[in-house]
Design a protein around this motif. Sequence first.
Motif, PDB file in Angstrom:
ATOM      1  N   GLY A   1      59.712  29.708   9.690  1.00 45.83           N
ATOM      2  CA  GLY A   1      59.518  30.367  10.977  1.00 45.83           C
ATOM      3  C   GLY A   1      60.817  30.598  11.724  1.00 45.83           C
ATOM      4  O   GLY A   1      60.908  31.497  12.568  1.00 45.83           O
ATOM      5  N   HIS A   2      61.827  29.796  11.436  1.00 44.03           N
ATOM      6  CA  HIS A   2      63.088  29.905  12.171  1.00 44.03           C
ATOM      7  C   HIS A   2      64.213  30.445  11.291  1.00 44.03           C
ATOM      8  O   HIS A   2      65.385  30.184  11.543  1.00 44.03           O
ATOM      9  CB  HIS A   2      63.421  28.561  12.835  1.00 44.03           C
TER      10      HIS A   2
ATOM     11  N   CYS B   1      62.253  28.431  19.748  1.00 44.33           N
ATOM     12  CA  CYS B   1      63.268  27.418  19.439  1.00 44.33           C
ATOM     13  C   CYS B   1      64.560  27.678  20.207  1.00 44.33           C
ATOM     14  O   CYS B   1      65.460  26.839  20.220  1.00 44.33           O
ATOM     15  CB  CYS B   1      63.555  27.383  17.943  1.00 44.33           C
TER      16      CYS B   1
ATOM     17  N   CYS C   1      63.190  33.405  20.333  1.00 36.99           N
ATOM     18  CA  CYS C   1      62.173  32.548  19.719  1.00 36.99           C
ATOM     19  C   CYS C   1      61.923  31.328  20.601  1.00 36.99           C
ATOM     20  O   CYS C   1      62.762  30.983  21.441  1.00 36.99           O
ATOM     21  CB  CYS C   1      62.661  32.121  18.333  1.00 36.99           C
TER      22      CYS C   1
ATOM     23  N   CYS D   1      64.102  35.076  15.126  1.00 42.75           N
ATOM     24  CA  CYS D   1      63.391  34.263  14.117  1.00 42.75           C
ATOM     25  C   CYS D   1      62.109  34.975  13.685  1.00 42.75           C
ATOM     26  O   CYS D   1      61.503  35.730  14.457  1.00 42.75           O
ATOM     27  CB  CYS D   1      62.987  32.912  14.692  1.00 42.75           C
TER      28      CYS D   1
HETATM   29 ZN   LIG Z   1      63.087  30.056  16.066  1.00 38.19          ZN
END
Ligand SMILES: [Zn+2]
Length: 410
Positions: free
Chosen positions: A245-246, A258, A256, A263
Amino acid sequence: MQHRRRSTVLDLRRENRVVVLQSLYFSRPSSRQHLSAATGLSVTSVTNVVRDLLDEGIVTEVGWENSDGGRPRVLLDINPDYGYVIGVDIGETRIRVDLFDLAMTERAKAEYPLDPAEHEVDEVVRDIASGLTAVLADGGIDPAAVLGVGIGVPGIVEQGPEVLVHGQTYRWDAVPLERLLREHTSLPLRIENCAKTMGQAEFWAGAGHDMRNTAVVLIGSGVGASLISCCSTYQGTTSSAAELGHTTVVAGGRRCRCGSLGCLEAYVGAEAILDRYGSTAAPSAEDEESMLAALIAAADSSPAADAVLAETAEYLGVGIGSLINLFNPERVILGGWAGLLLGGRLLPAIRESARRNSLWHPFAAASIELSKLGPEAVTFGAATLPMEDFLSRPPLPEPAGGELPKRRGA
Ligand SMILES: [Zn+2]
């Protein structure tokens, strides 16, 4: 020398025990003759191991099968009430706790809602502790009969002397989850990333069964993945392997959860899809799920919805194509509540994008399928962690003359 000879005999006995128990577990029910053929051990060796397992109550005789012209053979199975395992899923929007018997049949469950935006550590620990108490009470199970608890968490799980959880999305920075839970329970604990527990569930009972190299992509609000390599989960140096996912799909792209830009999760996670479509942020899981379902249903008549989904399939195919190029799996399994919703409509487009975004040789070797397991896949997978420990290290009976272990079941 005598000590060494003794340990060698014990090692062999333990090895045979593990091999027979695992073979029976994954091809139930089985006869002694079938187990002998499957394990390469002599019928006599299998019979010796099975005698111990029957005496201890781990295995039970369940009937007969006809052999070709020979005498009927006794069929053996795991005794479901010998012991129990518990699976915990710390999801994006709820904590689910499931109690399973040794045959992995669900016996009790408990659920607690979670704020999708905030996973407060103390609340999560309290809910897990309450869930453990609740399922044991509902199932009428003595805690002494529980072999262990597996916990799937959304974040990187650093396995070491102290298990630490790094959940960047929820601002969990090196949370000592095992130590915190120790204040509430003395049961054996195994903690693992939720995508990895789902991967293990697929490998044990789902679309990855009998596959040696499988990639599992879990899509909910966010995106996770796990890699089963030669029948075990690939971890990497600090247990963070497969954070699909990243990985960046658009340099300098969308922000994102994060904190990074571009991402995959910022394009194909349910929260991101709804955001790209222009929906307001979903306050709860059911809302996010129903909003994504509504978006998919609208795609037949709404060019805007259709365009968002077409772009989603394209980006997801880019991510899966990279997985195929890097990992060369036999199968890529798409799961998670959003993954199943999206896959129901977009699977052909996702496959087509993955084909255009990977090398033809590894793509030809990989099938891309939807998960066959339901929303309980993470708890089931989490519960397979203590089950795996039990199958790898079943207790040895006392030496001759000693007392045999007591049957554990309640
Ligand atoms: Zn991410």
